[in-house]
Each structure stands twice: as structure tokens, then as C-alpha cells.
Design a protein around this motif. Sequence first.
Motif, PDB file in Angstrom:
ATOM      1  N   PRO A  48      19.520  18.140 -27.176  1.00  0.00           N
ATOM      2  CA  PRO A  48      18.888  18.373 -25.868  1.00  0.00           C
ATOM      3  C   PRO A  48      19.817  18.171 -24.680  1.00  0.00           C
ATOM      4  CG  PRO A  48      18.097  16.321 -26.829  1.00  0.00           C
ATOM      5  CD  PRO A  48      18.895  17.013 -27.887  1.00  0.00           C
ATOM      6  N   VAL A 119      11.844  21.322 -23.036  1.00  0.00           N
ATOM      7  CA  VAL A 119      11.403  20.729 -24.298  1.00  0.00           C
ATOM      8  C   VAL A 119       9.890  20.776 -24.273  1.00  0.00           C
ATOM      9  CG1 VAL A 119      11.310  18.659 -25.701  1.00  0.00           C
ATOM     10  CG2 VAL A 119      13.441  19.255 -24.521  1.00  0.00           C
ATOM     11  N   ARG A 129      13.006  22.187 -28.273  1.00  0.00           N
ATOM     12  CA  ARG A 129      13.702  22.711 -27.094  1.00  0.00           C
ATOM     13  C   ARG A 129      13.805  24.224 -27.177  1.00  0.00           C
ATOM     14  NH1 ARG A 129      20.104  22.144 -25.485  1.00  0.00           N
ATOM     15  NH2 ARG A 129      19.923  22.779 -23.312  1.00  0.00           N
TER      16      ARG A 129
END
Length: 269
Positions: A48, A119, A129
Amino acid sequence: LSLCLSVSVCLSVSLSLILYLSLSLPLFLFVCFFINVCSYESGVLEDPMHPAPKSLYQMTTDPQEAPEMPEELDIEFKDGVPIKVTNLSDKSEKTGALQLFAYLNEVGGRHGVGRIDIVENRVIGMKSRGIYETPGGEILWKTHMDIETFTMDRELRRIKQGLALRFSEQIYQGLWWAPECEFTRACILKSQENVTGTVRFAVYRGQVYIRGRQSPYSLYNKELVSMDVQGDYNPDDAEGFIRICGLRLREYHRVRSVGGQISKGAGNS
């Protein structure tokens, strides 16, 4: 069906509504899945904190490399449905749901509009995500929201916003044919009866800038809100209104003050 519909919710609540109002169901699904959005997952995106590679984007120009001059357009709505787009630069016009949407994708994409890195919560409970591109979707969302605020009663819009959230959840869960989704759609459709007018906007370096709006059903009353001329509104009327609305807060703090004094006294003993 669930896959096509769930893709649409990743764009925005209002966009799903606009597409639903504008298109027949088969065309709605086609636009949602094949024309409306590009989505990317997995690979480096599973970290992420890892930025999306520049080469990932297929529909939109990098905003830093977008044209140096903005492009200004008008979009017309009737009963919540976009019916016409006019490019004020070259005077070109687009009508018809599919042609209009494809054109907004083209113009918005040229100016880097419609990128999102999120996300999201999957139906089964995991977080995932995703990188999405929907230039036409972002333009429709922002312009529709503007004309809706301009023409819709405040309390009605609050209810409609709540319904729009439920609508997005129902679509995401593949509940299009469920009775609760049919009810939600009918209510939202009713709310759009006066959402008619024109919004002027510009696209520039990844953003949509609202420039103005007009509507025969506008609830904006210039004489009522003017600070330059005396209208029907009397500022002195606000004094009683403020006192009435503040009664609840005064009582709350009165009791809180007494409670604080009691607690302080108990601590000292």
C-alpha cells in the motif's frame, strides 16, 4: 451481473445513479464495465505504500504533463440525467448517453482527471487496494452534485444522500434485482424531478473546476440572500431563532456545570 455492477460503485455514488438514469440496463452494464473505468490491482500495488507506476495509467495523462491551458465546457441536465455537453473552446457538442460519456472520458483523460488510489472494503470482509481511472465519471459526479445542490431542497437532499449510499452498497453486493434496491431506485428517481439546468466547468491538471450554473428550478434567490440590497429576509428575526435553537445547548451546559461542581466538591472531601 455482480461483477459489472460492483465495478461501478468504485467510481462514485452519484455516477452510478447518473448512469442508471441515463442508460438502459444492458447499456448501463456495458458502460460500467468496458468504457467507464480502468482498474488495476495486484503486483506492486499490493504494497500500500508503493506508488503506482506511471506506465500503469491508460486513460489519463499525468497531470504534470497535461495541457497548460484549461478546457471549459457546459453540461446540461434534465431530471438528473446529462443530456448534452458543449465544449466552449471548439463549440463541439455531444448528446446521447454513450457518446456524451465517451467524450467526457476523452476530455477528462487528456487533462489528467479521474485518477484515484484507494484501499476499499470487499463484501467478504477483506481490504484491497485498487487504482482506478474514470475521467468521465469524475466530471459527471461533480457537475451533477453541483446542479443537484442548486435545485434540490436541503432536507430532501439529505435523505437522497443517505439513499445514494445505500444504493451504492446494494449495487456493490449485486442486489440490483432485490426489492430494496428497486425501492431505493424509485425514491432516487423521484428526487431528480427538478434537477434540471446547466453547469459550466473547466478541466485542468487533474481537477474539475465548477465555474457557474443556471436552472429554471433554481432555489437560489439572489434578492433573498443579497448583502447589497434589502430583501425579504430581516436579520433581526435571527435573534429569536438563535435563542430557541440554543436552548438545548444552554441546558446541557447548565447541567454539566452543576455536575462539575459536585464532582469537584466530592474530590475535595
